[in-house]
Write a protein that holds these residues in place. Structure first.
Motif, PDB file in Angstrom:
ATOM      1  N   MET B  75     -27.349  21.510  22.645  1.00  0.00           N
ATOM      2  CA  MET B  75     -26.376  22.323  23.379  1.00  0.00           C
ATOM      3  C   MET B  75     -26.329  21.931  24.851  1.00  0.00           C
ATOM      4  O   MET B  75     -25.309  22.125  25.507  1.00  0.00           O
ATOM      5  CB  MET B  75     -26.730  23.805  23.269  1.00  0.00           C
ATOM      6  N   LEU B  76     -27.428  21.386  25.385  1.00  0.00           N
ATOM      7  CA  LEU B  76     -27.425  20.964  26.788  1.00  0.00           C
ATOM      8  C   LEU B  76     -26.301  19.982  27.045  1.00  0.00           C
ATOM      9  O   LEU B  76     -25.709  19.954  28.120  1.00  0.00           O
ATOM     10  CB  LEU B  76     -28.765  20.296  27.140  1.00  0.00           C
ATOM     11  N   THR B  77     -25.987  19.151  26.048  1.00  0.00           N
ATOM     12  CA  THR B  77     -24.913  18.182  26.227  1.00  0.00           C
ATOM     13  C   THR B  77     -23.586  18.718  25.702  1.00  0.00           C
ATOM     14  O   THR B  77     -22.627  17.975  25.565  1.00  0.00           O
ATOM     15  CB  THR B  77     -25.224  16.877  25.483  1.00  0.00           C
ATOM     16  N   GLY B  78     -23.543  20.005  25.377  1.00  0.00           N
ATOM     17  CA  GLY B  78     -22.310  20.572  24.838  1.00  0.00           C
ATOM     18  C   GLY B  78     -22.179  20.389  23.340  1.00  0.00           C
ATOM     19  O   GLY B  78     -21.111  20.618  22.786  1.00  0.00           O
ATOM     20  N   GLY B  79     -23.248  19.978  22.672  1.00  0.00           N
ATOM     21  CA  GLY B  79     -23.189  19.782  21.221  1.00  0.00           C
ATOM     22  C   GLY B  79     -23.874  20.910  20.490  1.00  0.00           C
ATOM     23  O   GLY B  79     -24.099  21.993  21.029  1.00  0.00           O
ATOM     24  N   GLY B 201     -34.323  14.273  30.285  1.00  0.00           N
ATOM     25  CA  GLY B 201     -33.911  15.665  30.380  1.00  0.00           C
ATOM     26  C   GLY B 201     -32.802  15.848  31.400  1.00  0.00           C
ATOM     27  O   GLY B 201     -31.812  16.537  31.151  1.00  0.00           O
ATOM     28  N   ARG B 202     -32.946  15.167  32.537  1.00  0.00           N
ATOM     29  CA  ARG B 202     -31.911  15.301  33.568  1.00  0.00           C
ATOM     30  C   ARG B 202     -30.595  14.710  33.085  1.00  0.00           C
ATOM     31  O   ARG B 202     -29.524  15.218  33.393  1.00  0.00           O
ATOM     32  CB  ARG B 202     -32.372  14.627  34.854  1.00  0.00           C
ATOM     33  N   LEU B 203     -30.681  13.632  32.290  1.00  0.00           N
ATOM     34  CA  LEU B 203     -29.450  13.041  31.753  1.00  0.00           C
ATOM     35  C   LEU B 203     -28.747  14.035  30.837  1.00  0.00           C
ATOM     36  O   LEU B 203     -27.525  14.135  30.835  1.00  0.00           O
ATOM     37  CB  LEU B 203     -29.768  11.768  30.970  1.00  0.00           C
ATOM     38  N   LEU B 204     -29.535  14.781  30.043  1.00  0.00           N
ATOM     39  CA  LEU B 204     -28.926  15.773  29.142  1.00  0.00           C
ATOM     40  C   LEU B 204     -28.166  16.810  29.952  1.00  0.00           C
ATOM     41  O   LEU B 204     -27.009  17.137  29.648  1.00  0.00           O
ATOM     42  CB  LEU B 204     -30.001  16.461  28.298  1.00  0.00           C
ATOM     43  N   GLY B 208     -24.015  17.381  30.081  1.00  0.00           N
ATOM     44  CA  GLY B 208     -23.441  18.665  29.705  1.00  0.00           C
ATOM     45  C   GLY B 208     -22.666  19.309  30.829  1.00  0.00           C
ATOM     46  O   GLY B 208     -21.663  19.973  30.602  1.00  0.00           O
ATOM     47  N   SER B 209     -23.122  19.104  32.073  1.00  0.00           N
ATOM     48  CA  SER B 209     -22.417  19.749  33.187  1.00  0.00           C
ATOM     49  C   SER B 209     -21.087  19.079  33.442  1.00  0.00           C
ATOM     50  O   SER B 209     -20.082  19.734  33.646  1.00  0.00           O
ATOM     51  CB  SER B 209     -23.236  19.683  34.473  1.00  0.00           C
ATOM     52  N   ASN B 210     -21.090  17.760  33.479  1.00  0.00           N
ATOM     53  CA  ASN B 210     -19.854  17.055  33.758  1.00  0.00           C
ATOM     54  C   ASN B 210     -19.964  15.645  33.215  1.00  0.00           C
ATOM     55  O   ASN B 210     -20.519  14.757  33.851  1.00  0.00           O
ATOM     56  CB  ASN B 210     -19.588  17.038  35.269  1.00  0.00           C
ATOM     57  N   GLY B 275     -22.829  23.559  27.263  1.00  0.00           N
ATOM     58  CA  GLY B 275     -23.537  22.470  27.887  1.00  0.00           C
ATOM     59  C   GLY B 275     -23.922  22.734  29.328  1.00  0.00           C
ATOM     60  O   GLY B 275     -23.357  23.585  30.011  1.00  0.00           O
ATOM     61  N   GLY B 276     -24.939  21.979  29.781  1.00  0.00           N
ATOM     62  CA  GLY B 276     -25.304  22.018  31.184  1.00  0.00           C
ATOM     63  C   GLY B 276     -26.279  23.109  31.564  1.00  0.00           C
ATOM     64  O   GLY B 276     -26.775  23.126  32.675  1.00  0.00           O
TER      65      GLY B 276
END
Lengths: 315, 329
Positions: B75-79, B201-204, B208-210, B275-276
């Motif tokens: 979900m962090l990446t919007g999935g 983790g930061r990439l995830l 997700g944020s943008n 996400g994000g």
């Protein structure tokens, strides 16, 4: 606007050609495949066709409804329970009303909460699944005789399955007037560009809610066809969600909205069904058939996403 | 969007502030909610709260929290990973049926490989073909179920055996606490570390944020998504192994009932499905909350359907509240 419609029509013609080819393949594998084969194909395709019709409407308006299969389950058990105590016709009418209300509720929730369609309908998938279990904990209930007979056999001439005619009439009676009405135009406008539609005076929220209500109505027909097929109400949702999404994509409706009709997806349903028939006739293990079918559906959806990424519809 | 902005803003501001507070510290109000629920439970059935009950609740919350980790990370990446429950079932079934044939350790390795393969397919669909992860994972779940049924045909005669280590992890207790914690605590530390202190983790969070901004700054999104879904598959398989040790009866739908609660636990725990934003600590508390609610529903003799419907409503209500409070999707 005219030109936009020509391309999907070519796509639909291609689908019809593909279906005819697949029919020929079926005939080659099993020379005795004839009238009864067509009839059972049309019967088995019925719930898939209604699920797909339901999904088509909401995809055109720019959304998606993951709860289609669960709504079908609710309608199937509602009708099965009602038919134990009352006549078939009032039970069917009540079921259709229940389905429309469920769809309307989905749409209203999406509009009011402003949560994306995919999330709301995912949550509602579980809500309706729970409701179906509350209505009928185990498969049961009963189906009126005329409902079960309404999809058996052929009409007019042999080889014109009654199930197919029933489905075509129901879909046409709902879809054709809708497509020609102001609401239909609003649905396409909202799906192509929500902001532009809003600025040209389309009541976007109401249009979406109405589209979801139509989706619920088609799901109710799907639930009734499930009941007609099996004779009992089944509270656990069947595998109609992914099949409907795949058929919608294969039928030339763009995920994202605004483009496509209802004929293409319905033909796509028959293509997906006849592939299953061919695999069964070729004596493939039914579980392997499920795997192949799932792979085809995922492949189709991937292909659709790929086309959408390229920024064009299937032409 | 059509609101008149100045008016709406003054009205909403305290809510927005509350929303931001909840967003930043989802664990604090959640723990409060958990304590309130436990209090209500004690009122409903005085004397039910005991160390044994606490141990049991924790024990059954562990697999839920682990599966929720799949949802939090994706979900962090919007999935989202809707195949997680089925992957867990497959892993458990494969491990149980292969143990008599090839021994416990290789069987568990094969089970983990199953999770990795499904994750790879998910990653391909979501990362390269750009299918919505929800539809993609639904599809792979369907395919995996079919494969499991075919596989079952071949091993129907071999019988099943549950590796002793899993049984110890799943059913044993040390000092009143379930042994599952020996697996879960390192696991949780790993996930928290992964999300907070690593580049991955930061990439995830960035994706997700943008996603566009992340891509423009040089993130190869498909590689990240591929790794993410493989990781999610591995976590799901691990959960399946632990759950097998707990239930000790492999079946073709063993872990499937965990699927919906795992999404609910992640959402309750403050992870945004868009996400994000997300927290695994929140998801752990969310899993505990769900288990307490489940105990309540059982005490109130609620039927299965009501439980499923309620969980669906919880997901919807929490998500709608987040959208309302934070005015962002």
């Amino acid at each position: 606007v005219r030109r936009e419609f020509r391309a999907p029509n070519a796509w639909t013609l291609g689908l019809i050609a593909l279906f005819v080819v697949l029919l020929g393949v079926t005939r080659l594998i099993q020379p005795s495949f004839g009238v009864s084969g067509l009839e059972s194909l049309a019967r088995a395709a019925l719930p898939f066709a209604f699920a797909t019709a339901a999904m088509t409407v909401v995809v055109i308006v720019g959304g998606i409804d993951l709860s289609v299969a669960s709504m079908m389950a609710v309608c199937s058990v509602t009708a099965a329970v009602l038919m134990q105590t009352m006549g078939g016709v009032p039970a069917i009418l009540i079921t259709l009303a229940v389905g429309t209300l469920m769809g309307l509720l989905n749409g209203v929730l999406i509009v009011i909460t402003r949560v994306p369609d995919i999330v709301v309908t995912l949550a509602m998938l579980f809500v309706w699944e729970g409701v179906a279990l509350l209505i009928l904990n185990t498969p049961g209930g009963t189906a009126t005789a005329f409902l079960r007979e309404s999809i058996v056999g052929s009409v007019l001439i042999d080889g014109l399955p009654r199930a197919l005619i029933v489905m075509a009439i129901i879909v046409a009676v709902i879809w054709v007037p809708l497509r020609r009405s102001k609401l239909g135009l609003a649905i396409y406008a909202t799906g192509s560009d929500e902001n532009a539609a809003f600025r040209s005076g389309v009541a976007v929220g109401r249009t979406k809610a109405a589209a979801y209500a139509v989706c619920g109505l088609f799901s109710a027909f799907g639930g009734l066809s499930l009941l007609a097929l099996t004779g009992i109400g089944e509270p656990v949702p069947g595998p109609y969600l992914l099949a409907a999404v795949a058929a919608v994509v294969l039928g030339g409706v763009v995920l994202g909205g605004g483009i496509g009709g209802i004929l293409g997806p319905i033909i796509a349903v028959f293509i997906l069904r006849i592939i299953r028939t061919i695999l069964t006739l070729a004596a493939v293990d039914p579980n392997v058939t499920t795997i192949v079918e799932g792979t085809i559906m995922v492949g189709v959806v991937m292909f659709g996403a790929f086309l959408m990424m390229r920024g064009r519809g299937p032409t | 969007m059509s609101d008149i902005h100045p008016q709406a803003e003054t009205e909403v501001r305290p809510l927005v502030r509350l929303g931001r507070f909840l967003k930043d510290n989802p664990v604090i109000p959640l723990i409060g909610l958990l304590l309130i629920l436990i209090g209500v439970l004690e009122v409903m059935r005085p004397g039910i709260i005991s160390p044994f009950w606490a141990g049991n609740t924790i024990k059954f919350a562990i697999p839920l929290a682990m599966l929720a980790a799949c949802q939090v990370l994706t979900m962090l990446t919007g999935g989202i990973d809707l195949s997680a429950g089925i992957v867990a079932t497959c892993a458990a079934f494969v491990a149980a049926t292969l143990t008599p044939l090839i021994g416990a350790a290789p069987a568990m390795l094969v089970a983990m490989a199953v999770g990795a393969i499904v994750g790879l397919v998910n990653g391909f669909g979501a990362g390269i073909a750009r299918v919505h992860p929800l539809i993609m994972t639904l599809g792979t779940g369907l395919i995996a179920t079919g494969c499991l049924q075919v596989y079952q045909r071949y091993v129907i005669a071999t019988g099943t055996d549950i590796p002793g280590m899993l049984e110890w992890l799943g059913t044993g207790r040390t000092a009143g606490l379930p042994n599952g914690l020996f697996l879960f605590v390192p696991f949780a530390v790993f996930v928290l570390w992964l999300m907070r202190y690593t580049g991955f983790g930061r990439l995830l969070f960035a994706l997700g944020s943008n996603e566009k901004a992340a891509k423009l700054s040089g993130v190869r999104s498909w590689q990240v998504l591929m790794a993410l879904y493989v990781l999610s598959g591995l976590i799901a398989a691990l959960t399946g192994l632990l759950y097998l040790g707990m239930i000790r009866a492999p079946s073709l739908s063993l872990a499937n009932p965990l699927m919906l609660p795992s999404v609910a636990a992640a959402v309750i725990g403050g992870t945004s499905i868009f996400g994000g934003r997300g927290s695994f600590a929140g998801a752990i508390v969310g899993a505990l909350i769900l288990r307490v609610i489940e105990t309540m529903l059982t005490l109130a003799r609620m039927p299965e359907g009501a439980r499923i419907a309620l969980f669906g409503l919880i997901i919807l209500a929490v998500t709608a509240l987040y959208v309302r409070f934070t005015e962002q999707r």
